[in-house]
Motif scaffolding. Structure first.
Motif, PDB file in Angstrom:
ATOM      1  N   ARG A 181      -9.079  41.786 -12.975  1.00 32.91           N
ATOM      2  CA  ARG A 181      -7.724  42.029 -13.471  1.00 32.91           C
ATOM      3  C   ARG A 181      -6.910  42.880 -12.485  1.00 32.91           C
ATOM      4  N   ALA A 182      -7.586  43.824 -11.819  1.00 33.79           N
ATOM      5  CA  ALA A 182      -6.890  44.670 -10.838  1.00 33.79           C
ATOM      6  C   ALA A 182      -6.412  43.819  -9.665  1.00 33.79           C
ATOM      7  N   VAL A 183      -7.221  42.840  -9.284  1.00 27.33           N
ATOM      8  CA  VAL A 183      -6.836  41.939  -8.190  1.00 27.33           C
ATOM      9  C   VAL A 183      -5.637  41.104  -8.624  1.00 27.33           C
ATOM     10  N   GLU A 184      -5.701  40.611  -9.847  1.00 30.22           N
ATOM     11  CA  GLU A 184      -4.618  39.772 -10.386  1.00 30.22           C
ATOM     12  C   GLU A 184      -3.291  40.522 -10.399  1.00 30.22           C
ATOM     13  N   ARG A 185      -3.359  41.836 -10.647  1.00 26.34           N
ATOM     14  CA  ARG A 185      -2.129  42.622 -10.781  1.00 26.34           C
ATOM     15  C   ARG A 185      -1.702  43.317  -9.497  1.00 26.34           C
ATOM     16  N   SER A 186      -2.455  43.145  -8.419  1.00 27.43           N
ATOM     17  CA  SER A 186      -2.184  43.907  -7.199  1.00 27.43           C
ATOM     18  C   SER A 186      -1.004  43.333  -6.405  1.00 27.43           C
ATOM     19  N   ALA A 187      -0.059  44.207  -6.062  1.00 25.14           N
ATOM     20  CA  ALA A 187       1.085  43.770  -5.246  1.00 25.14           C
ATOM     21  C   ALA A 187       0.611  43.414  -3.831  1.00 25.14           C
ATOM     22  N   LEU A 188      -0.379  44.157  -3.325  1.00 24.72           N
ATOM     23  CA  LEU A 188      -0.906  43.876  -1.982  1.00 24.72           C
ATOM     24  C   LEU A 188      -1.531  42.473  -1.940  1.00 24.72           C
ATOM     25  N   ILE A 189      -2.279  42.142  -2.979  1.00 23.58           N
ATOM     26  CA  ILE A 189      -2.904  40.808  -3.026  1.00 23.58           C
ATOM     27  C   ILE A 189      -1.829  39.731  -3.116  1.00 23.58           C
ATOM     28  N   SER A 190      -0.827  39.933  -3.957  1.00 26.17           N
ATOM     29  CA  SER A 190       0.153  38.835  -4.078  1.00 26.17           C
ATOM     30  C   SER A 190       0.980  38.682  -2.803  1.00 26.17           C
ATOM     31  N   VAL A 206      -5.425  34.011  -3.449  1.00 23.31           N
ATOM     32  CA  VAL A 206      -6.215  34.762  -4.437  1.00 23.31           C
ATOM     33  C   VAL A 206      -5.356  35.010  -5.681  1.00 23.31           C
ATOM     34  N   ALA A 207      -4.109  35.423  -5.456  1.00 24.53           N
ATOM     35  CA  ALA A 207      -3.212  35.718  -6.591  1.00 24.53           C
ATOM     36  C   ALA A 207      -3.009  34.472  -7.458  1.00 24.53           C
ATOM     37  N   GLU A 208      -2.817  33.336  -6.798  1.00 23.93           N
ATOM     38  CA  GLU A 208      -2.564  32.088  -7.546  1.00 23.93           C
ATOM     39  C   GLU A 208      -3.784  31.675  -8.378  1.00 23.93           C
ATOM     40  N   THR A 209      -4.973  32.024  -7.883  1.00 26.23           N
ATOM     41  CA  THR A 209      -6.214  31.572  -8.529  1.00 26.23           C
ATOM     42  C   THR A 209      -6.652  32.450  -9.691  1.00 26.23           C
ATOM     43  N   GLY A 212     -19.277  40.952  -8.697  1.00 21.92           N
ATOM     44  CA  GLY A 212     -20.141  40.275  -9.675  1.00 21.92           C
ATOM     45  C   GLY A 212     -19.950  38.779  -9.630  1.00 21.92           C
ATOM     46  N   SER A 213     -18.703  38.332  -9.549  1.00 20.55           N
ATOM     47  CA  SER A 213     -18.434  36.894  -9.508  1.00 20.55           C
ATOM     48  C   SER A 213     -19.040  36.275  -8.246  1.00 20.55           C
ATOM     49  N   LEU A 214     -18.883  36.954  -7.099  1.00 15.33           N
ATOM     50  CA  LEU A 214     -19.379  36.382  -5.838  1.00 15.33           C
ATOM     51  C   LEU A 214     -20.907  36.424  -5.779  1.00 15.33           C
ATOM     52  N   ALA A 215     -21.496  37.537  -6.246  1.00 18.78           N
ATOM     53  CA  ALA A 215     -22.962  37.652  -6.202  1.00 18.78           C
ATOM     54  C   ALA A 215     -23.621  36.700  -7.199  1.00 18.78           C
ATOM     55  N   HIS A 216     -22.929  36.439  -8.296  1.00 21.60           N
ATOM     56  CA  HIS A 216     -23.474  35.524  -9.302  1.00 21.60           C
ATOM     57  C   HIS A 216     -23.497  34.084  -8.757  1.00 21.60           C
ATOM     58  N   ALA A 217     -22.462  33.747  -7.968  1.00 18.32           N
ATOM     59  CA  ALA A 217     -22.407  32.458  -7.250  1.00 18.32           C
ATOM     60  C   ALA A 217     -22.550  31.242  -8.160  1.00 18.32           C
ATOM     61  N   ASP A 218     -21.819  31.262  -9.242  1.00 18.57           N
ATOM     62  CA  ASP A 218     -21.760  30.067 -10.089  1.00 18.57           C
ATOM     63  C   ASP A 218     -21.002  28.989  -9.306  1.00 18.57           C
ATOM     64  N   PRO A 219     -21.579  27.785  -9.160  1.00 20.87           N
ATOM     65  CA  PRO A 219     -20.880  26.760  -8.367  1.00 20.87           C
ATOM     66  C   PRO A 219     -19.546  26.329  -8.979  1.00 20.87           C
ATOM     67  N   ALA A 220     -19.325  26.673 -10.265  1.00 27.21           N
ATOM     68  CA  ALA A 220     -18.055  26.318 -10.915  1.00 27.21           C
ATOM     69  C   ALA A 220     -17.071  27.485 -10.903  1.00 27.21           C
ATOM     70  N   ALA A 221     -17.425  28.595 -10.269  1.00 28.46           N
ATOM     71  CA  ALA A 221     -16.532  29.763 -10.251  1.00 28.46           C
ATOM     72  C   ALA A 221     -15.457  29.600  -9.182  1.00 28.46           C
ATOM     73  N   GLU A 222     -14.317  30.223  -9.448  1.00 27.96           N
ATOM     74  CA  GLU A 222     -13.172  30.067  -8.549  1.00 27.96           C
ATOM     75  C   GLU A 222     -13.274  30.926  -7.287  1.00 27.96           C
ATOM     76  N   LEU A 223     -13.643  32.212  -7.468  1.00 24.82           N
ATOM     77  CA  LEU A 223     -13.570  33.132  -6.317  1.00 24.82           C
ATOM     78  C   LEU A 223     -14.455  32.713  -5.132  1.00 24.82           C
ATOM     79  N   PRO A 224     -15.677  32.219  -5.374  1.00 28.26           N
ATOM     80  CA  PRO A 224     -16.478  31.802  -4.219  1.00 28.26           C
ATOM     81  C   PRO A 224     -15.759  30.747  -3.363  1.00 28.26           C
ATOM     82  N   ALA A 225     -15.150  29.742  -4.007  1.00 22.32           N
ATOM     83  CA  ALA A 225     -14.461  28.694  -3.240  1.00 22.32           C
ATOM     84  C   ALA A 225     -13.248  29.254  -2.513  1.00 22.32           C
ATOM     85  N   VAL A 226     -12.530  30.146  -3.184  1.00 22.30           N
ATOM     86  CA  VAL A 226     -11.340  30.726  -2.560  1.00 22.30           C
ATOM     87  C   VAL A 226     -11.731  31.559  -1.335  1.00 22.30           C
TER      88      VAL A 226
END
Ligand code: FAD
Length: 292
Positions: A79-88, A94-97, A114-128
């Motif tokens: 959520r912090a990434v989603e709301r970050s002005a630096l990220i957008s 990343v912001a769009e995803t 956690g999302s990257l280490a979990h490495a679910d093949p259907a997760a968004e962040l690993p592909a991004v």
């Protein structure tokens, strides 16, 4: 069901966490947002004897701009990434995803590490992160090392993180000039894991031809996949409907080999990959042409 019994530690520093992981080698797991690990423990799909809770490690929750990259600490909440002005500003892909990942309640707790280490093949962040050619900083009790996104994801729910190591930071290079990005996915309901998703980053040269294309697909294999043949077909080409169509066809036929499961047939996944790749390419090329 309830989880199998486990011992619980809540370290205050990364060093303390690493020492605990080393002490309980082979039986300890780090706990981040708990949005994947706790359900797995409740179903007894994961039965760690020891949990090392990373939620006291405030030093690992940050988003900063340093040395040409945006650096995201492993314990940064989604959520912090989603709301970050630096990220957008610096990482619009990343912001769009972010809004496609689960639901706000889950993003409030779930972390980037956690999302990257979990490495679910259907997760968004690993592909991004693969599309953005990010680097992953790992720390263990014996030292630190850096792994490229291309080498990080090694298979189904498996990564280059060794037992006893922590993913402490993701360093995402800032976008070069004349770069456009786009993300799209299809899921049955908003917030569900995607049936297929595609992330693209396109850089044009001064004459408007494609200098670099990175297209990453999710939910089409055991890990996020780069559409390498599609990228080769675009290299040096002036953006055209024909070139994008050919690249999308290569992405759907040559670059991936999806399997069928209860969610979608392999044939349907290829069709989604074809359509979504074409759409993200159209968007990313148009955005690249408008960017300076
Ligand atoms: C209903 C529901 C829907 C969801 N939908 C989506 C979705 O659409 N897209 C999506 O991408 N995700 C989805 N998720 C998963 C969510 O994004 C999780 O937050 C994420 O996968 C795991 O992050 P976490 O911080 O909760 O990690 P945890 O669950 O705490 O940990 C996950 C794994 O990573 C390891 N780990 C955690 N942090 C580190 C670290 N820093 N270093 C090394 N290892 C570490 C843990 O030991 C564990 O094995 C969903 C979850 C739920 C419950």
């Amino acid at each position: 069901m309830k989880p199998a019994p486990f011992e619980y530690f809540r370290p205050r520093t990364v060093e303390e966490a690493l020492a605990l992981l080393a002490e309980h080698a082979g039986e300890a797991k780090p706990l981040a947002g708990g949005q994947s690990l706790i359900p797995a423990m409740n179903f007894r799909l994961a039965t760690p004897a020891v949990l090392v809770d990373l939620n006291g490690l405030d030093d690992l929750a940050y988003i900063k701009d340093a040395e040409g990259a945006v650096r995201i600490g492993g314990m940064t909440r989604q959520r912090a990434v989603e709301r970050s002005a630096l990220i957008s500003r610096e990482l619009p892909l990343v912001a769009e995803t972010m809004p496609f990942i689960a639901h706000p309640a889950i993003r409030n707790r779930g972390t980037v590490g956690g999302s990257l280490a979990h490495a679910d093949p259907a997760a968004e962040l690993p592909a991004v992160m693969l599309a953005l050619d990010a680097r992953f900083e790992l720390r263990g009790s014996k030292g630190a090392r850096s792994v490229s996104a291309g080498d990080f994801f090694t298979g189904l729910f498996s990564t280059a993180v060794e037992p006893g190591e922590l993913l402490t930071e993701v360093a995402v290079p800032k976008m070069p000039k004349r770069t456009g990005v786009a993300f799209q996915e299809v899921s049955r309901r908003h917030g569900d894991f995607a049936l297929v998703g595609v992330a693209a980053s396109i850089t044009l040269d001064e004459s408007g031809k494609c200098a670099r294309a990175r297209i990453a697909l999710l939910s089409v294999g055991d890990r996020p996949l780069l559409a390498e043949q599609a990228a080769r077909l675009l290299a040096g080409r002036t953006p055209s409907a024909e070139a994008m169509h050919a690249a999308a066809e290569a992405a759907a036929t040559t670059d991936i080999d999806p399997s069928s499961d209860i969610h979608a047939s392999a044939r349907y996944r290829r069709q989604l990959a074809r359509v979504l790749t074409r759409r993200v390419l159209e968007k990313a090329f148009a955005r690249a042409a408008l960017s300076r």
